[in-house]
Motif scaffolding. Sequence first.
Motif, PDB file in Angstrom:
ATOM      1  N   HIS A  34      41.708  43.747  57.365  1.00 45.78           N
ATOM      2  CA  HIS A  34      40.791  42.993  56.497  1.00 45.78           C
ATOM      3  C   HIS A  34      39.346  43.461  56.674  1.00 45.78           C
ATOM      4  N   GLN A  37      36.019  42.296  54.837  1.00 41.06           N
ATOM      5  CA  GLN A  37      36.300  41.338  53.760  1.00 41.06           C
ATOM      6  C   GLN A  37      35.798  39.953  54.143  1.00 41.06           C
ATOM      7  N   LYS A  38      35.290  39.237  53.110  1.00 39.79           N
ATOM      8  CA  LYS A  38      34.773  37.887  53.323  1.00 39.79           C
ATOM      9  C   LYS A  38      35.523  36.905  52.425  1.00 39.79           C
ATOM     10  N   ARG A  39      35.600  35.659  52.892  1.00 40.48           N
ATOM     11  CA  ARG A  39      36.109  34.556  52.055  1.00 40.48           C
ATOM     12  C   ARG A  39      34.994  34.112  51.110  1.00 40.48           C
ATOM     13  N   TYR A  45      37.175  37.213  56.685  1.00 38.86           N
ATOM     14  CA  TYR A  45      38.487  36.891  56.120  1.00 38.86           C
ATOM     15  C   TYR A  45      39.507  36.515  57.186  1.00 38.86           C
ATOM     16  N   HIS A  48      40.938  32.945  57.785  1.00 34.36           N
ATOM     17  CA  HIS A  48      42.020  32.351  56.983  1.00 34.36           C
ATOM     18  C   HIS A  48      43.397  32.544  57.623  1.00 34.36           C
ATOM     19  N   ASP A  73      48.481  38.281  54.209  1.00 38.13           N
ATOM     20  CA  ASP A  73      47.656  38.775  53.096  1.00 38.13           C
ATOM     21  C   ASP A  73      47.359  40.274  53.182  1.00 38.13           C
ATOM     22  N   ASP A  77      46.098  42.426  49.935  1.00 31.89           N
ATOM     23  CA  ASP A  77      44.639  42.561  49.864  1.00 31.89           C
ATOM     24  C   ASP A  77      44.061  43.766  50.607  1.00 31.89           C
ATOM     25  N   ASN A 143      44.091  27.008  51.886  1.00 33.35           N
ATOM     26  CA  ASN A 143      43.335  27.301  50.670  1.00 33.35           C
ATOM     27  C   ASN A 143      42.848  26.018  49.996  1.00 33.35           C
TER      28      ASN A 143
END
Length: 722
Positions: A34, A37-39, A45, A48, A73, A77, A143
């Motif tokens: 990940h 990557q950011k939420r 990320y 999560h 994920d 992703d 989520n």
Amino acid sequence: MSISQSLIEEVQEKHPSFPVEPLKRAFELANRSHGEQKRRSGEPYIIHPVEVVRILLQMRVDLPSLIAGLLHDTVEDTFLSLEEIEQSFGKEVSFLVDGVTKLSKLSFRSKHTAQAENFRKMIMAMGRDVRVILIKLADRLHNMRTLQHMPPTKQQEIASETEEVYAPLAHRLGINWVKTELQDLSLRYLKPDVYFKLVELVAQSRAGREKYIQEISKVTSERLDEAGFGQYEIQGRPKHFYSIYKKMEKAQLTFEEIHDLLAVRIVCEDIRSCYQSLGILHSMWKPVPGRFKDYIAMPKANLYQSLHTTVIGPGGQRVEFQIRTFEMHRIAEEGIAAHWTYKEDGSVVAKDAEKFSWIRKLVEDQEAVEDPSEFMSSLKIDLFEEEVFVFTPRGDVISLPRKSCPVDFAYSIHSAVGERCVGAKVNGRLVPLRHQLESGDHIEIITSESQFPRKDWLDFCVTSKARSKIRAYVKKAQRDQSKDLGLKLLDREFRKSKFNFSRLVKEEREKFEEAVRSIGAANEEDLLIKVGYGKITAEEAFKAVMKSLHPEGAEAETASQEQDLVAATKFKTKSGPDSSPIIVDGVDNILVRFARCCQPIPGEAIVGFVSRGKGISVHRADCSKALELDPARKFDLTWDPKKGQDFPVSIKVTTMDRPGMLADISQVISAQGANISNARVQLLPNQRASIIFDLKIQNLSQVRLLISKIEAIEGVIHAERH
């Protein structure tokens, strides 16, 4: 303390026997994959998947599930592949990750189709290993907990999907705490005004409720002690916001008008103590009629067991009681995890898998559903929380979705019973096939070897098994019918030019199939079916084949046919009070006659065919005889809404042979404003009778209403257009 170290300690605290090394490797791989990557919240990320694992720990899952939770994920992703996961952690973890990965690499006709196919993939994977859906539930729950960072339209879309599919799935798996939180969070985003108002109202009345529950728990405890009860627990049980909202919505009540927000749970040593405590409660306070349910004797599909009762407690307050054993309480709280015993390869032990056989049944029922819209619709029905419990003649209990009918029941027994179902007795009384079943009904299915599934059963069947089986039969029957019709049409078209269609195909097979491919048919069978359906005309097929095999035949024109068509179109118009109710290409008062083969009436789609000297013959659009007529003579027709008159319609009624039946049906027909011109009665085996009524009717709506009224008569098995 790092995120990784904190998570490892939580896992070791709950599962000291789990090896740490695979979890560390999984975390490092997920974190590396990940990367930056950011939420939506701005958090890294990796937060999560870590939170997903924490939720999975509450579900008491095994080590492969925790590893898959960390990696769930990565394939969707990041650039990590399933093959790399399999190399590092084995096929089991790879399968679990694949089960929760969306089909993002494929293109679909619409977003709705993509959603349906992703759910189909998930459900099929769940059928092989239920841990797939647990990882997906944990993913969805986190989520939903962070949904405030999404745009409003996305919040509504995700919350609606959660309410309709994921919360019911959690319920069916018996994971009550997940279901409750998913439902409350769905309400928060679907109806925020309602949700926050309920939060405020519940908070305002909390102190009074808690005090009341303490008092009633104390009184109950004293009585149980007097009766010599051993170990037991009495707990206050808060009602969650979603259940309060649904109760308000269903009964059209305000918050102040809901009197049973108070709930108490009694947990006992054994089943005998459960029923004894129920008797004590009913001796102390008056039970509310109709509010007692025995889920110990008849467990829910998710194996939930409890006694439910509502009593009028001190001060006239309604109080709900749940009574269960400690083991039942563990199952109610943990759901499917309470039944887990894993082998070394991580699969569920057979005796536990049987307890959740509904999962296998759900998968089998959904496999036959091809259309994406139908798949989503049937999935939601099969997962729907509300059920009815009915009995077979032998006393076995069958669980069905609410609004199920005798045909749904018949198919749940066996497909062969459903296909031959002609009627049903509910509690000893004959009912129509569209009758809605209620809990406690005793069902007896009446079958006949001459019966087959009917398309109109789809109007009232709700279970996916019944609907998919009916659709499959109807589709095959229509396909076979279209194939036969296509052969007749092609035979006739080729005979016009002195060719034998079947012989020509046999002798020139290779050239023939090349010719039919040029007009969109795959082979001979496909051509027959498409001609029968009207997708390709017999004339088009003839020209294509002749162009390839006999060019001279393709150029030969039938001048006499053209002359016939010109002569036939020179018909007269009508005028006056009896003028035609049909509009032909925008022109009214055209000379028409209505086909006897299908008896078209206003409200039905219609087509017309020119007949020399007789004007236009009007057929229903789905009339099989109309499909045999020459497409070149076809006209598009519409009904003139300004013209009203009576039309001939025949209705066939299958009944039990009893005195007064003909008079009862005639009375209903008369009450609906229809005139009977003739009635023909035929006695059938098994004390049944068939009655065909020739009627005068105004439109399709009147026919449908009349059929439903006739089917409501006691002793009527089925009514239909004849």
